[in-house]
Design a protein around this motif. Structure first.
Motif, short mmCIF file in Angstrom:
data_model
loop_
_atom_site.label_atom_id
_atom_site.label_comp_id
_atom_site.label_asym_id
_atom_site.label_seq_id
_atom_site.Cartn_x
_atom_site.Cartn_y
_atom_site.Cartn_z
N ALA A 9 67.98 77.27 16.26
CA ALA A 9 68.47 77.74 17.33
C ALA A 9 68.99 76.39 18.28
N GLU A 10 68.89 75.74 18.31
CA GLU A 10 70.09 74.11 19.10
C GLU A 10 70.31 74.23 18.29
N GLU A 11 70.91 74.64 16.85
CA GLU A 11 72.38 74.16 16.20
C GLU A 11 73.52 75.25 16.26
N ASN A 12 72.74 76.59 16.44
CA ASN A 12 73.42 78.01 16.64
C ASN A 12 74.04 77.37 17.90
N VAL A 13 73.66 77.40 19.22
CA VAL A 13 74.02 77.31 20.75
C VAL A 13 75.25 76.13 20.45
N GLU A 14 74.78 75.04 19.59
CA GLU A 14 75.85 74.18 19.92
C GLU A 14 77.02 74.54 18.85
N LYS A 15 76.70 75.29 17.82
CA LYS A 15 78.09 75.73 16.97
C LYS A 15 79.18 76.59 18.07
N MET A 16 78.40 77.30 18.37
CA MET A 16 78.41 79.12 19.27
C MET A 16 79.36 78.21 20.74
N LYS A 17 79.05 77.19 21.45
CA LYS A 17 79.93 75.88 22.19
C LYS A 17 81.41 74.83 21.87
N ALA A 18 80.81 75.36 20.66
CA ALA A 18 82.56 74.31 19.76
C ALA A 18 83.20 75.12 19.84
N LYS A 19 83.08 76.92 19.39
CA LYS A 19 84.27 77.49 18.84
C LYS A 19 84.57 78.07 20.72
N ILE A 20 84.56 77.44 21.50
CA ILE A 20 84.67 77.65 23.04
C ILE A 20 85.76 76.65 23.33
N GLU A 21 87.36 77.18 22.84
CA GLU A 21 88.43 75.74 22.86
C GLU A 21 88.86 75.34 24.81
N ASP A 22 88.48 76.65 25.19
CA ASP A 22 88.89 76.18 27.04
C ASP A 22 87.62 75.25 27.42
N LYS A 23 87.59 74.05 27.36
CA LYS A 23 86.70 72.89 28.55
C LYS A 23 86.88 73.33 29.61
N SER A 24 86.76 74.06 30.54
CA SER A 24 86.91 74.57 31.73
C SER A 24 86.53 75.36 32.31
N ILE A 25 86.09 76.11 30.80
CA ILE A 25 85.33 77.27 31.04
C ILE A 25 83.58 76.74 31.25
N LYS A 26 82.29 77.01 32.64
CA LYS A 26 81.06 76.97 32.09
C LYS A 26 81.22 77.76 31.06
N VAL A 27 80.33 76.16 30.16
CA VAL A 27 78.96 76.96 29.08
C VAL A 27 77.70 76.05 29.34
N ARG A 28 76.74 76.57 29.41
CA ARG A 28 75.70 76.51 29.47
C ARG A 28 74.61 76.59 27.83
N THR A 29 73.69 76.25 27.60
CA THR A 29 73.98 76.63 25.99
C THR A 29 71.85 76.88 26.53
N LYS A 30 71.15 77.61 25.88
CA LYS A 30 69.77 77.53 25.84
C LYS A 30 69.00 77.64 25.02
N VAL A 31 67.69 77.63 24.63
CA VAL A 31 67.10 77.69 23.25
C VAL A 31 65.51 78.46 24.09
N VAL A 32 65.41 79.20 23.26
CA VAL A 32 63.72 79.98 23.96
C VAL A 32 63.11 80.12 22.65
N SER A 33 62.06 80.67 22.49
CA SER A 33 60.62 81.05 21.37
C SER A 33 60.66 81.82 21.77
N GLY A 34 60.41 82.79 21.02
CA GLY A 34 59.72 84.01 21.17
C GLY A 34 60.45 85.45 20.43
N PHE A 35 59.93 86.53 20.90
CA PHE A 35 60.43 87.71 19.76
C PHE A 35 62.25 87.79 19.89
#
Length: 141
Positions: free
Chosen positions: A63-89
Motif C-alpha cells: 500500500a505504501e508503494e502504491n501511494v508513492e508510485k501514484m505520487k511520482a506520476k504527478i509531475e507538477d510539484k507545486s500541487i499539494k499532495v499527501r499520501t495515506k495508508v490505512v488498514s481494513g476493508f
C-alpha cells in the motif's frame, strides 16, 4: 473547483487514470490525498499468528508503494499532495478516510484489479459510490 480530493489507489494502471481528471477539478490552492488500503488479515485457528503478521506487513508495504508510485506520476510539484495508508476493508476504509479528512470529492476508477471491468463497476468502486456522502467522480476505464 474542489479544495480537497481523495484518490484511492490499488496500484493498478486504472487508478493512475484518476490523476489528470482530479487535476482538472482541483482548486489552485487545493490538495490531493492519495490513499491505499492494506486489507488486514485476521488470524484463524489454522494460521500461525506470525504468518498473519507477516502478511499484514507485506500488505502495508504494498500500500505504501502504491501511494508513492501514484505520487511520482504527478509531475507538477507545486500541487499539494499527501499520501495515506490505512488498514481494513477497502470501501469502508475509503469512506472513513473521506469523512476524517473532510474531502470534497473522491475520484475513483471504475475498475482496478478485479476482472470483467468492461461489464461491471469494480466491487470496491460500486460500494464506495453507494456509501459515501460526498461527490464522486467515476473514471470509466
Amino acid at each position: 473547483m474542489y479544495k480537497k480530493i481523495l484518490l484511492p489507489t490499488d496500484g493498478s494502471d486504472y487508478a493512475n487514470q484518476e490523476i489528470p481528471r482530479a487535476l482538472n477539478v482541483l482548486a489552485d490552492d487545493g490538495e490531493l490525498l492519495l490513499v491505499s488500503v492494506a486489507t488486514k488479515i485476521k488470524p484463524y485457528q489454522f494460521q500461525y499468528k506470525s504468518q498473519v503478521q507477516e502478511l499484514n506487513q507485506k500488505a502495508i508495504k504494498e500500500a505504501e508503494e502504491n501511494v508513492e508510485k501514484m505520487k511520482a506520476k504527478i509531475e507538477d510539484k507545486s500541487i499539494k499532495v499527501r499520501t495515506k495508508v490505512v488498514s481494513g476493508f477497502p470501501a469502508d476504509s475509503i469512506k472513513k478516510t473521506a469523512e476524517e479528512e473532510d474531502v470534497d470529492l473522491i475520484v475513483i476508477s471504475s475498475s482496478g484489479k478485479s476482472g470483467l471491468h468492461k461489464l461491471f463497476l469494480g466491487s470496491v468502486t460500486e460500494k464506495v459510490v453507494s456509501i459515501v456522502d460526498v461527490d464522486v467522480l467515476l473514471i470509466h476505464n
